[in-house]
Scaffold this active site. Structure first.
Site, mmCIF file in Angstrom:
data_model
loop_
_atom_site.group_PDB
_atom_site.id
_atom_site.type_symbol
_atom_site.label_atom_id
_atom_site.label_comp_id
_atom_site.label_asym_id
_atom_site.label_seq_id
_atom_site.Cartn_x
_atom_site.Cartn_y
_atom_site.Cartn_z
ATOM 1 N N CYS A 25 -44.514 -41.037 22.228
ATOM 2 C CA CYS A 25 -43.137 -41.463 22.468
ATOM 3 C C CYS A 25 -42.798 -41.136 23.910
ATOM 4 O O CYS A 25 -42.700 -39.974 24.276
ATOM 5 C CB CYS A 25 -42.177 -40.738 21.515
ATOM 6 S SG CYS A 25 -40.448 -40.863 21.982
ATOM 7 N N HIS A 83 -18.675 -24.971 13.168
ATOM 8 C CA HIS A 83 -17.268 -24.684 13.426
ATOM 9 C C HIS A 83 -17.034 -23.182 13.462
ATOM 10 O O HIS A 83 -17.592 -22.438 12.654
ATOM 11 C CB HIS A 83 -16.399 -25.301 12.321
ATOM 12 C CG HIS A 83 -16.472 -26.792 12.295
ATOM 13 N ND1 HIS A 83 -15.802 -27.564 13.207
ATOM 14 C CD2 HIS A 83 -17.153 -27.642 11.493
ATOM 15 C CE1 HIS A 83 -16.067 -28.851 12.948
ATOM 16 N NE2 HIS A 83 -16.888 -28.926 11.922
ATOM 17 N N CYS A 102 -40.062 -41.987 25.670
ATOM 18 C CA CYS A 102 -38.664 -41.661 25.990
ATOM 19 C C CYS A 102 -38.381 -40.175 25.791
ATOM 20 O O CYS A 102 -37.737 -39.547 26.612
ATOM 21 C CB CYS A 102 -37.710 -42.491 25.147
ATOM 22 S SG CYS A 102 -37.923 -44.267 25.326
ATOM 23 N N ILE A 119 -21.800 -29.710 13.980
ATOM 24 C CA ILE A 119 -20.956 -28.692 14.609
ATOM 25 C C ILE A 119 -20.957 -27.427 13.744
ATOM 26 O O ILE A 119 -20.766 -27.487 12.539
ATOM 27 C CB ILE A 119 -19.488 -29.174 14.738
ATOM 28 C CG1 ILE A 119 -19.428 -30.547 15.406
ATOM 29 C CG2 ILE A 119 -18.649 -28.139 15.488
ATOM 30 C CD1 ILE A 119 -19.922 -30.600 16.820
ATOM 31 N N ILE A 147 -27.716 -27.508 1.875
ATOM 32 C CA ILE A 147 -27.311 -26.513 0.871
ATOM 33 C C ILE A 147 -28.500 -26.152 -0.022
ATOM 34 O O ILE A 147 -28.845 -24.972 -0.184
ATOM 35 C CB ILE A 147 -26.128 -27.050 0.031
ATOM 36 C CG1 ILE A 147 -24.913 -27.313 0.930
ATOM 37 C CG2 ILE A 147 -25.782 -26.089 -1.099
ATOM 38 C CD1 ILE A 147 -24.318 -26.091 1.575
ATOM 39 N N LYS A 180 -11.071 -33.761 10.702
ATOM 40 C CA LYS A 180 -10.909 -33.210 12.041
ATOM 41 C C LYS A 180 -10.844 -34.290 13.117
ATOM 42 O O LYS A 180 -10.862 -33.995 14.300
ATOM 43 C CB LYS A 180 -12.052 -32.239 12.323
ATOM 44 C CG LYS A 180 -12.029 -31.037 11.387
ATOM 45 C CD LYS A 180 -13.091 -30.024 11.739
ATOM 46 C CE LYS A 180 -13.083 -28.853 10.766
ATOM 47 N NZ LYS A 180 -13.578 -29.219 9.417
ATOM 48 N N THR A 194 -26.333 -36.432 3.302
ATOM 49 C CA THR A 194 -25.265 -36.040 4.221
ATOM 50 C C THR A 194 -25.773 -35.197 5.381
ATOM 51 O O THR A 194 -25.287 -35.290 6.494
ATOM 52 C CB THR A 194 -24.201 -35.277 3.414
ATOM 53 O OG1 THR A 194 -23.644 -36.190 2.469
ATOM 54 C CG2 THR A 194 -23.103 -34.744 4.287
ATOM 55 N N THR A 195 -26.801 -34.390 5.126
ATOM 56 C CA THR A 195 -27.286 -33.473 6.159
ATOM 57 C C THR A 195 -27.819 -34.196 7.393
ATOM 58 O O THR A 195 -27.688 -33.718 8.511
ATOM 59 C CB THR A 195 -28.403 -32.578 5.571
ATOM 60 O OG1 THR A 195 -27.862 -31.913 4.436
ATOM 61 C CG2 THR A 195 -28.894 -31.567 6.576
#
Lengths: 477, 422
Positions: free
Chosen positions: A400, A49, A402, A47, A12, A250, A40-41
């Site tokens: 890296c 939505h 992998c 998704i 945000i 959800k 949180t990000t």
């Protein structure tokens, strides 16, 4: 004094910073973490939505539908991973039919196209690993997936290149309202003055709001735990598989990520501590057991990591977007939980317009909407590889194994603004360490590069900033 | 840059080096080894403890010393190798793409030996809940930090898993002044070598807790403690036995996985049990001319056995390259096991007339006492050895004589199993 000070550099805060960089405003972003996209990000389902789930008439519905439609253009401008992969909401009994019809009805009211209810067999024709117990489901063709942290980093980089300043390790402890501006004080005793303060502090946005506004909010951190599968198991599903929603959210989904892993989760449990993203034995078990209902042959041996994220839930159960009524110039972006990621471009656009009007801002004539991502050798053709290595030999040095990430990419991740400062920052920018060995082999090599690029001692290299140093010093000589 | 080579070896660790030397000694001169690190030797370079080479050289060497013996042999023969070169793709047409600072190499090989080793299972694979800060390392990563980079991962250590690397690191961390508070093992037995339990734990009074696991990691930015608990027979933690151990570091030694991503890309069939390729008695995969040996094929306990297996692969690759009819398909028969024997390598025996002696390698699925390890061909027992005790941690070998190998090749059914003597 800056025109706009944004607290928080998640999706945000960073999206708004970029929107505001289109204007004449001087913008400063304060982030309490060591990097952008560390709350949180960084830990959510990723998704985009379609917008059929949110209750018509809510801000969630409004911003979700608008925001989702902005993704294709943004992903192109800012070069971040986004894909419209479609989604199913699965019903396991005939009783679920009414809920599906309700969702379809919401889709129509919200203006979401491409939704229909189809039978379990039709679903399994498209996604053969879906459980035989599924009787029908809502098919949402417009649903998409995005790499949320890469999107956030792209927003921040583009904002920075258009003049926005970012400062890190700045935990805001107080905001003083002066006659015509704000004084924002941080834990390290530094302070900043701004005409407008934007509260994009995620799970802590209630605390920030409550420092200045008499309209108090309370955010409950709702934890969601996830497990992630190796890319080898991308056959599980190419579409996002939801179960019928419950009042806690959800439900548990099974979805591909933009990079071909399979993500399983999230659980939903309200927790006291807004920073503690620990996983729990019961949470991981719940996520897995519920996901097995969707895909019974989900390969447990394919798990490469687990993590959890926190949703910023308010009891009002809707986004708070706008100037606080009682504090002139204080703008709240609060309670942005799911579908917050999908909504973020629209929220940013809306908020930027309101702030622009409030401050009477002009346009930034030099604004450049284009940000190029770091070139990944894993995406290059043979010719491109040779070309890249000719230009910079470090593209030929694989660090890296992998995820096939070169030294050149890692150095670039550190040199960008805002750049990576720790192992997690490198990981989120170029995927070094995201793979199946989970940094087993590349940790020492990336530590060396970080130390060299940042000009710090290798003992100071950390996972995610101070206090998380990888080693405790040299061995005894 | 496109080039051709007769024998391409992917990985310059112990397996790749031994395969190269043997291929050279069998007459092949056009060999190229590709190694991703900046020196040959593979994981041995960080294994500075001794105990290597007892079978091969009859003396105890350190890892780097053991590797050096083979590196010297490679140098003496002037076998070509490229360092800092990472193979990113192997095709079933034996075309290999590799990257180094010079550019992209595209190499067409006549035969390929995959000898790219294994990796450690990470925390994620065993689903330990808790915080996600610093201080959780796989044992091998910690070993690299201490032995190569001279950096100390932590000072109060709990180790989950009693595999050999975990045991070795318990001692190594103790030498460096750390306090190893416990080694916690999920199973009721160790998957490490007995001598390592004695020399690395017992000698330092480090407790080894069987049938225990770590259920949670605590601490925000860095590990502050771990919660351990006893497990029941189904390996589920009994939470009433949970106890907290203060520590700043958790090392994981919870198993090794062959690194077969390249093989998968070449459509090589992978065994669900070993996670290595399914090979016939030439150590050749289902893709003609692609061979596997060492830890990429199945995880070994002793490097000596890796070297032996790799020599075999080197010899067979040369035979393949020189054979007149490369595409000739032989029928094969799969060795059956009884569950107590978890796997046998090679899994397939060719129905041809090759009469060389053959070594079968296998692991058992649990600890068994007083058993006979047997091989039967069409229900006739052709090999039987008494074993006082067999454990999953120690690879078993069965050396078959030429005449027995010929029996295998004509068989309608081959079984390898344990027979109880009680």
């Amino acid at each position: 004094m800056v025109d706009v000070l944004i607290i928080g550099s998640g999706i945000i805060g960073s999206s708004l910073a970029r929107e505001l960089s289109k204007t004449s405003a001087s913008v400063l972003v304060l982030e309490k973490g060591n990097d952008v996209s560390v709350g949180t990000t960084k830990a959510n389902s990723g998704i985009v939505h379609a917008g059929f789930d949110a209750k018509p008439g809510t801000r969630k519905a409004f911003f979700n539908v608008r925001g989702a439609k902005m993704y294709p253009v943004l992903a192109k401008e800012l070069d971040f991973p986004f894909k419209k992969n479609g989604a199913f909401v699965l019903s396991f009994s005939k009783d679920g039919h009414d809920t599906l019809v309700d969702l379809l009805d919401r889709a129509e009211k919200n203006g979401v196209s491409g939704c229909e209810i189809i039978s379990g067999d039709e679903i399994r024709k498209l996604e053969p690993n879906v459980s035989k117990e599924v009787v029908e489901g809502l098919y949402a063709k417009e649903s998409g997936i995005v790499s949320p942290y890469e999107m956030c980093i792209a927003m921040a980089e583009n904002a920075a290149s258009n003049g926005v300043k970012f400062e890190f390790l700045k935990k805001v402890t107080n905001i003083e309202k002066q006659s015509n501006h704000f004084k924002v004080i941080c834990e390290d005793c530094s302070s900043y003055e701004a005409k407008v303060v934007v509260n994009a502090a995620g799970c802590h946005a209630d605390e920030i709001n409550n420092m200045v506004s008499s309209r108090k909010y309370e955010i409950v951190a709702r934890k969601g735990e996830y497990v992630l599968l190796d890319k080898e198991f991308s056959w599980v599903s190419s579409r996002t598989l939801f179960q019928l929603p419950t009042k806690m959210g959800k439900g548990i989904l099974v979805s591909p990520t933009c990079h071909g892993n399979i993500i399983v989760g999230p659980t939903a449990l309200d927790v006291d501590d807004k920073d503690l993203t620990w996983t729990t034995p019961s949470g991981l078990k719940e996520a897995w057991d519920k996901a097995l209902l969707t895909v019974p042959n989900l390969p447990r041996g394919g798990i490469i990591t687990q993590f959890s994220g926190l949703r910023a839930h308010t009891k009002e159960d809707d986004f708070v977007v706008g100037f606080a009524e009682d504090v002139k110039g204080f703008y709240n972006l609060l309670g942005i939980e799911s579908p917050g990621l999908a909504s973020s471009p629209a929220i940013a656009e809306f908020a930027a317009n309101e702030i622009k009007e409030y401050l009477n801002l002009g346009v930034n004539p030099k604004f450049n909407p284009i940000r190029k991502g770091i070139k990944h050798i894993s995406h290059m053709s043979s010719e491109e590889l040779n070309e890249a290595i000719k230009e910079n030999r470090q593209f030929g040095h694989v660090i890296c194994r992998c995820e096939v990430v070169s030294e050149a990419e890692i150095r670039e991740a550190i040199r960008r603004v805002p750049g990576a400062k720790d192992l997690d920052g490198v990981k989120r920018r170029v995927r070094a360490g995201m793979g199946r060995c989970q940094m087993g082999f590349c940790t020492p090599k990336i530590m060396e590069i970080l130390a060299e690029e940042l000009g710090e001692s290798i003992e100071d290299v950390s996972k995610r900033g101070k206090g998380s140093e990888i080693t405790i010093g040299r061995i005894k000589e | 840059m496109e080039k051709k080579v007769r024998l391409l070896i992917v990985g310059g660790g112990p397996a790749g080096l031994a395969a190269a030397v043997e291929a050279y000694d069998k007459g092949e001169r056009d060999i190229l080894i590709l190694e991703r690190e900046n020196k040959l030797g593979g994981i041995l370079n960080q294994c500075i403890h001794n105990g290597f080479g007892l079978h091969t050289f009859n003396e105890e060497l350190t890892g780097p010393e053991y590797a050096q013996r083979f590196i010297d042999e490679v140098e003496k023969r002037k076998i070509a190798y490229l360092l800092n070169t990472t193979v990113i793709e192997v095709s079933d047409k034996k075309c290999v793409k590799a990257l180094n600072e010079g550019g992209l190499l595209e190499i067409q090989a006549e035969a390929i030996i995959l000898s790219c080793g294994c990796r450690e299972r990470p925390r994620g694979a065993i689903n330990i809940a808790g915080s996600r800060g610093a201080g959780v390392f796989s044992a091998g990563t910690a070993q690299k930090l201490v032995n190569i980079d001279g950096l100390m991962p932590g000072k109060e250590v709990v180790i989950l898993g009693s595999g050999d690397i975990g045991l070795i690191m318990a001692r190594r961390m103790t030498f460096e002044g750390a306090k190893v508070k416990a080694v916690v093992e999920l199973m009721p037995y160790s998957s490490g070598l007995n001598r390592n339990i004695v020399q690395c734990l017992n000698d330092f009074n480090i407790p080894l807790l069987f049938s225990h696991t770590v259920v949670e990691i605590k601490g925000d930015n860095r590990v502050e403690s771990v919660i351990i608990a006893e497990v029941d027979e189904r390996l589920n933690p009994k939470m009433e036995t949970a106890q907290e151990i203060k520590c700043d570091t958790l090392l994981l030694s919870v198993g090794l996985l062959p690194e077969n991503e390249l093989a998968r890309g070449a459509n090589v069939d992978i065994s669900r049990i070993t996670r290595g390729a399914v090979v016939d008695d030439r150590l050749m995969t289902n893709i003609d001319g692609i061979f596997e040996c060492g830890n990429v094929l199945h995880v070994h306990d002793l490097v000596d056995f890796v070297s032996l297996e790799a020599r075999e692969a080197g010899a067979k690759a040369v035979e393949y390259i020189n054979s007149k009819d490369k595409n000739k398909k032989y029928e094969s028969i799969a060795i059956e096991t009884d569950g107590k024997v978890r796997y046998v390598v090679p899994e397939l025996i060719l129905k041809n007339d090759d009469s060389n002696p053959l070594t079968l390698k296998l692991r058992v699925s649990n600890v068994f006492k007083k058993v006979r390890l047997e091989v039967s061909v069409d229900n006739e027992v052709i090999y039987s050895r008494v074993k006082q005790v067999v454990a999953p941690g120690e690879m078993q070998t069965i050396d078959l004589k030429s005449e027995d190998v010929l029996k295998l090749r004509k068989a309608n059914s081959i079984k390898v199993y344990l027979r109880s003597m009680e």
